[in-house]
Structures are given as structure tokens and as C-alpha cells.
Design a protein around this motif. Structure first.
Motif, short mmCIF file in Angstrom:
data_model
loop_
_atom_site.label_atom_id
_atom_site.label_comp_id
_atom_site.label_asym_id
_atom_site.label_seq_id
_atom_site.Cartn_x
_atom_site.Cartn_y
_atom_site.Cartn_z
N TYR A 33 11.04 -54.89 -0.91
CA TYR A 33 10.60 -54.97 0.49
C TYR A 33 9.74 -56.20 0.68
O TYR A 33 8.51 -56.12 0.76
N TRP A 64 10.76 -41.03 -2.23
CA TRP A 64 11.91 -41.84 -2.67
C TRP A 64 12.60 -41.18 -3.85
O TRP A 64 13.84 -41.09 -3.88
N THR A 73 23.47 -39.73 2.19
CA THR A 73 22.55 -40.25 3.21
C THR A 73 21.09 -40.14 2.81
O THR A 73 20.21 -40.45 3.62
N ALA A 76 19.12 -43.40 3.25
CA ALA A 76 19.08 -43.74 4.67
C ALA A 76 18.04 -42.89 5.40
O ALA A 76 17.27 -43.40 6.22
N LEU A 77 18.00 -41.61 5.07
CA LEU A 77 17.00 -40.73 5.67
C LEU A 77 15.60 -41.10 5.20
O LEU A 77 14.63 -41.01 5.96
N TRP A 78 15.48 -41.53 3.95
CA TRP A 78 14.17 -41.96 3.44
C TRP A 78 13.67 -43.16 4.23
O TRP A 78 12.50 -43.21 4.60
N TYR A 79 14.54 -44.12 4.48
CA TYR A 79 14.13 -45.27 5.31
C TYR A 79 13.63 -44.79 6.67
O TYR A 79 12.54 -45.17 7.10
N ARG A 80 14.44 -43.99 7.33
CA ARG A 80 14.11 -43.55 8.68
C ARG A 80 12.85 -42.69 8.73
O ARG A 80 11.97 -42.90 9.57
N ASP A 81 12.76 -41.71 7.83
CA ASP A 81 11.69 -40.72 7.92
C ASP A 81 10.41 -41.11 7.19
O ASP A 81 9.36 -40.55 7.49
N TYR A 82 10.51 -42.01 6.24
CA TYR A 82 9.34 -42.34 5.42
C TYR A 82 8.98 -43.82 5.49
O TYR A 82 7.93 -44.18 6.00
N ASP A 84 10.15 -46.52 7.17
CA ASP A 84 10.02 -47.19 8.46
C ASP A 84 8.72 -46.83 9.18
O ASP A 84 8.23 -47.62 9.99
N HIS A 85 8.16 -45.70 8.88
CA HIS A 85 6.87 -45.32 9.46
C HIS A 85 5.71 -45.91 8.65
O HIS A 85 4.74 -46.42 9.23
#
Length: 123
Positions: A33, A64, A73, A76-82, A84-85
Motif C-alpha cells: 500500500y 486480513w 471475495t 475484496a470484502l476486506w478492502y471495502r470493510d476494513y 478502505d476505512h
């Protein structure tokens, strides 16, 4: 199945890919990142001197490790829910590294506290 088999602990549980938060940060998080540092994004080479950063990075690492095992997914859900916040807060200009640069660590300022007067919490 023998009696011995019935009492053996289950050893087929998935093991973490990274043994410690330090391993995850140095081998995965920082190389993966990347952001241009300064201005909007901050990082401290001594990230381990920032309690909030340790807490947020540990939460990201634990989640993670769990989400990578979810299959199709999970990440992908980790990015969105963890991530990215947390990422804008963790690396943000007012986040835990706000006083630091990549090359200089400044000890975070702790808010002043006052002890409440006796009996304050007794209602």
C-alpha cells in the motif's frame, strides 16, 4: 477410529501467513500500500512507537488473516470493510503519524487528563 484418535487435538486449522503484526507490516502492508508521503499521507518509520497505529495495524492484520481464507471475495470484502476505512485515518494528515515524517519521529502528544472530584460517579 481408535480412542487415541478421538482425543487428539485438531491440527488442521489454518495458520496465519504472518506470525506477528511486525511481519505483516514490513512484509505485506508497507510494500503493498504505497502512497506518496507528505501532505495528505503520513508515515513514520517508527510506526511501532504509536499506540494508535499499532492498534489499527493489528486490527487490519487480524482481519486480513481471516478474510484471506474466505475464498473468492474475501480480500475484496476486506478492502471495502476494513482497509478502505482505516487507511485514510492511519496515513491521514491528522492521523497517528501527523507530526512525523518518513525520516523523523516525533513523540505523539497525549491529551491532558484531570481526575474527577470524589463522588462524581456515584449518582
Amino acid at each position: 477410529m481408535s480412542t487415541l484418535d478421538a482425543v487428539q487435538p485438531v491440527t488442521d486449522q489454518p495458520q496465519p501467513l504472518f506470525a506477528t503484526v511486525e511481519d505483516w507490516v514490513t512484509q505485506h502492508f508497507v510494500p503493498m500500500y504505497r502512497r506518496t508521503l507528505g501532505g495528505e499521507f503520513r508515515w513514520c518509520a517508527r510506526w511501532w512507537r504509536h499506540a494508535e497505529a499499532i492498534s489499527r495495524l493489528t486490527a487490519l492484520w487480524y482481519s486480513w488473516e481471516c478474510m484471506r481464507l474466505q475464498g473468492a471475495t474475501g480480500i475484496a470484502l476486506w478492502y471495502r470493510d476494513y482497509l478502505d476505512h482505516q487507511l485514510p485515518i492511519l496515513l491521514g494528515a491528522r492521523g497517528p503519524f501527523y507530526q512525523c515524517t518518513e525520516h523523523e519521529h516525533l513523540e505523539p502528544h497525549q491529551a491532558r487528563l484531570e481526575v474527577p472530584p470524589p463522588g462524581y460517579w456515584e449518582d
